[in-house]
Scaffold this active site. Sequence first.
Site, PDB file in Angstrom:
ATOM      1  N   LYS A 618      38.324  26.756  42.383  1.00 12.99           N
ATOM      2  CA  LYS A 618      39.698  26.290  42.131  1.00 12.99           C
ATOM      3  C   LYS A 618      40.133  26.516  40.677  1.00 12.99           C
ATOM      4  O   LYS A 618      40.837  25.706  40.086  1.00 12.99           O
ATOM      5  CB  LYS A 618      39.863  24.809  42.515  1.00 12.99           C
ATOM      6  N   THR A 619      39.714  27.629  40.107  1.00 19.15           N
ATOM      7  CA  THR A 619      40.146  27.945  38.738  1.00 19.15           C
ATOM      8  C   THR A 619      40.837  29.301  38.655  1.00 19.15           C
ATOM      9  O   THR A 619      41.228  29.719  37.569  1.00 19.15           O
ATOM     10  CB  THR A 619      38.945  27.950  37.761  1.00 19.15           C
ATOM     11  N   GLY A 620      40.955  30.017  39.785  1.00 20.80           N
ATOM     12  CA  GLY A 620      41.603  31.319  39.771  1.00 20.80           C
ATOM     13  C   GLY A 620      40.646  32.476  39.963  1.00 20.80           C
ATOM     14  O   GLY A 620      40.984  33.621  39.663  1.00 20.80           O
ATOM     15  N   THR A 621      39.430  32.217  40.489  1.00 20.64           N
ATOM     16  CA  THR A 621      38.443  33.284  40.630  1.00 20.64           C
ATOM     17  C   THR A 621      38.836  34.290  41.715  1.00 20.64           C
ATOM     18  O   THR A 621      38.499  35.478  41.609  1.00 20.64           O
ATOM     19  CB  THR A 621      37.058  32.703  40.942  1.00 20.64           C
ATOM     20  N   THR A 622      39.523  33.827  42.741  1.00 22.85           N
ATOM     21  CA  THR A 622      39.946  34.766  43.784  1.00 22.85           C
ATOM     22  C   THR A 622      40.974  35.750  43.230  1.00 22.85           C
ATOM     23  O   THR A 622      40.935  36.957  43.513  1.00 22.85           O
ATOM     24  CB  THR A 622      40.530  34.009  44.991  1.00 22.85           C
ATOM     25  N   SER A 716      43.081  19.959  42.357  1.00 27.32           N
ATOM     26  CA  SER A 716      43.188  21.106  43.245  1.00 27.32           C
ATOM     27  C   SER A 716      42.082  21.090  44.295  1.00 27.32           C
ATOM     28  O   SER A 716      42.320  21.431  45.460  1.00 27.32           O
ATOM     29  CB  SER A 716      43.114  22.401  42.424  1.00 27.32           C
ATOM     30  N   LYS A 837      46.644  30.362  48.756  1.00 26.78           N
ATOM     31  CA  LYS A 837      46.523  30.399  47.303  1.00 26.78           C
ATOM     32  C   LYS A 837      47.872  30.064  46.669  1.00 26.78           C
ATOM     33  O   LYS A 837      48.923  30.512  47.134  1.00 26.78           O
ATOM     34  CB  LYS A 837      46.066  31.779  46.840  1.00 26.78           C
ATOM     35  N   GLY A 838      47.825  29.267  45.624  1.00 27.41           N
ATOM     36  CA  GLY A 838      49.052  28.905  44.916  1.00 27.41           C
ATOM     37  C   GLY A 838      49.865  27.840  45.620  1.00 27.41           C
ATOM     38  O   GLY A 838      51.094  27.836  45.530  1.00 27.41           O
ATOM     39  N   ARG A 839      49.171  26.960  46.338  1.00 25.00           N
ATOM     40  CA  ARG A 839      49.896  25.877  47.020  1.00 25.00           C
ATOM     41  C   ARG A 839      50.601  24.989  45.999  1.00 25.00           C
ATOM     42  O   ARG A 839      50.123  24.780  44.892  1.00 25.00           O
ATOM     43  CB  ARG A 839      48.929  24.996  47.829  1.00 25.00           C
TER      44      ARG A 839
END
Length: 888
Positions: A618-622, A716, A837-839
């Site tokens: 939940k830090t933006g790894t995807t 998150s 992603k980006g909810r």
Amino acid sequence: MGLWKLLRGVRQLELHRLILVLIFFCLLSMAFLAYYISNSPKIKEAPPLPFSECGGVVAAGDGVQRAPLFLPPFSGRQRTVKPVDNSRTEPVVLVFVESIYSQLGQEIVAILESSRFRCHTEIAPSKGDMPTLMERDRGRYALVIYENILKYVNLDAWNRDLLDKYCSEFSVGIIGFFKANENSLLSAQLKGFPLFLHSNLGLRDYRINPAAPLLYITKPNEVEQGPLPGDDWTVFQSNHSTYEPVLLASTKSSEALAHLGPHRALHATVIQDLGLHDGIQRVLFGNNLSFWLHKLIFIDAIAYLTGKRLCLSLERHILVDVDDIFVGKEGTRMKVSDVKALLNTQSKLRTLVPNFTFNLGFSGKFYYSGTEEEDEGDDMLLQHKEEFWWFPHMWSHMQPHLFHNVSVLSEQMRLNKLFAQEHGIPTDMGYAVSPHHSGVYPVHSQLYEAWKSVWGIKVTSTEEYPHLRPARHRRGYIHNGIKVLPRQTCGLFTHTIFYNEYPGGSRELDKSIRGGELFLTVLLNPISIFMTHLSNYGNDRLGLYTFESLVKFVQCWTNLRLQTLPPLQLAEKYFQIFPEERDPLWQNPCHDKRHKDIWSKEKTCDRLPKFLVVGPQKTGTTALHLLLTLHPAIISSFPSPVTFEEVQFFNGPNYHNGIDWYMDFFPFPSNVSTDFMFEKSANYFDTELVPKRAAALVPRAKIIAVLINPVDRAYSWYQHQRAHQDPAAINYTFHQVVTAGPSSSKELLVLQSRCLKPGEYAAHLERWLVHFQSRQLYVVDGSLLRSNPALVMEGIQRFLGVTPIFNYTQALMFDESKGFWCQRMEGGRPKCLGKSKGRKYLEMAPETRAFLMEYYREHNLELLRLLNRLGQTLPLWLREELQSSSWS
């Protein structure tokens, strides 16, 4: 006259020819003799006899006097010795060495490591700070060892007082060594102690004092007869009741110092300080650990001074494998007389070692491939097959890693099994050994599958895990349901078949048995599986000589209780003693030449990643994963049908599938030097075992972590779990989750931990830095990745060293509806991550944010210090936190 000259010329020509014929005949004779000598059987001497009796025992009235260096045994007086109780300390040994290269220091650490005792090494300070000895109210060390005891006695007053108070308060003992040199005083008092040292002496006839309290493994009363090596021994003299001699010896000659008493008097070379002088118990050695008996006493001293918290059991299990039955060239195999000797020695050893049985490993293809006498030996082995244990090699003794097809490998095994069934060899032992340890480690998965399907194998052994050397680091593990035990060498190989031709001389073999490497293997390992070969039991029968001598020597000098168990029971026992070894630690096969030689040529380490994106979640790894794959030189792992773009190898059950399974997630690189393969698994970041596992397999990999404000990360994760219908997230508010007390339900506490713990960034990064160098770690500002990904990706490319530098400004476009950057497709269309992603979430309650800011306050300060130390740029969110808070 002309006729006479002609006749004389003819005679000279005939003489030359005769000489040439004689030279040719001599050369032919020498060649024939050399051939005959090299190919005819050697005149066999009688095999060496094993040790028969123990060394001489010191009997009362034998004329040997105890030196008047210590008070005689007390009559009617009891010395009250404070029992050792250092339970308030961690079971760790603090070792002070002269330097990282000193031989004695390395020997001390080697024995501790072999015994699996944890230790911490420091360069001995003569001045300066003592290492931290306490943590909160517990001691960090249960024992202190000084390679040079003078470094202890000459400590400055502050450090000496600090260490002595620690030892006294926590019942911590000290072991010290004094090794004399040419500059040592012949006689001197040890500073601060009622103890005198007399140095540079030659000694002989070592004895053990049966009254020494520390004796445990060591059996007293034996005498090591003859001169002790060197003339640099130190003996101790005192009239204080706190000292008890442990080892004693007499001087080599009548030229002993007058104040040491008569020539045959006994002088203490190892003493035990009972703590009656200053409350601290010590053991002092008047030499180093080179002499074998010192190692034995050293082990006992560790056990005694730690109240047996660091102590080896008296139980020892040994199993002797005889590899290559029926294998071997003519002239090296067993004959009928050798088989009789094998049976006779096994019977004798069973009186000393309960259940002792030789374990015979066979390759059936080579049955009846020796001389007529050796073939009769084969028959006799089979006539007495019930007397032995048996295990299979490969049918043709081929190395399994050369077989890439499970069915072909299985067929080879079936041939060996058919041979066993035809000759009545037991096939249910559940144990096998691979020729040359091929395929066991590094793992050749086809071998494990074939073993299980054909033989039902449950146990094997190898000397290759994790590496052949140093032998003290060999360990066991479990893979694919098969228990793999460490195997030990004993100095016998296929070529060591004659006593007088032993490498280095027969004394080297005897030295190994009598207190040397082989003896220490038994001493320091509760379970030892020894590898020997068929050829060691023919010829001079060195296998019989070695193990009968070893067993008798162990029983002469120690209280160890030897026994033998079948392999399956032995494996159960091993993992009961060492349960922490059940999980393997996969190493990189290409970093060990031996491993590479027994690894399939169809496999390559080029399929391992060059860098890892480790999270946290939940830090933006995807998003980072997607951005990386846009680079033409960066290649991601294949997607998993279960965990999508994440492999999740190092952190969970997948690790037990082995590295073959892991490498199947990566393609063969088209250009090893320019292709950058990677994988992203966001839960690697905070999983305790992952850094160690990753460093073992890909030690040169670079590590990328993405950090956002830990408060937002926690929220998150909570929302993520709600979306996935986690009951705890559904039934409790976020505030209830993060503020839950320790008495809350298990489900709630698990969710709380997954919300809060990954955000303790500094602690997790420090764990990674234990196993990777700081230059291998790169921290990405997650908030900047969201707002300006092109800038972040430029920094990542430079960190990785990837070329060419890819222009992400042209490859990305901002999507107003999504609210973040997406891939620019043809025609200017955006391609964004999925709707999960980006909810958008409801705002976090102010009181919850305040609670979490306080919770992460110290953690963020630690992160600040860590990043400054590493010279890395502070994330934008961390600077904002510092600026908006008074605790900056």
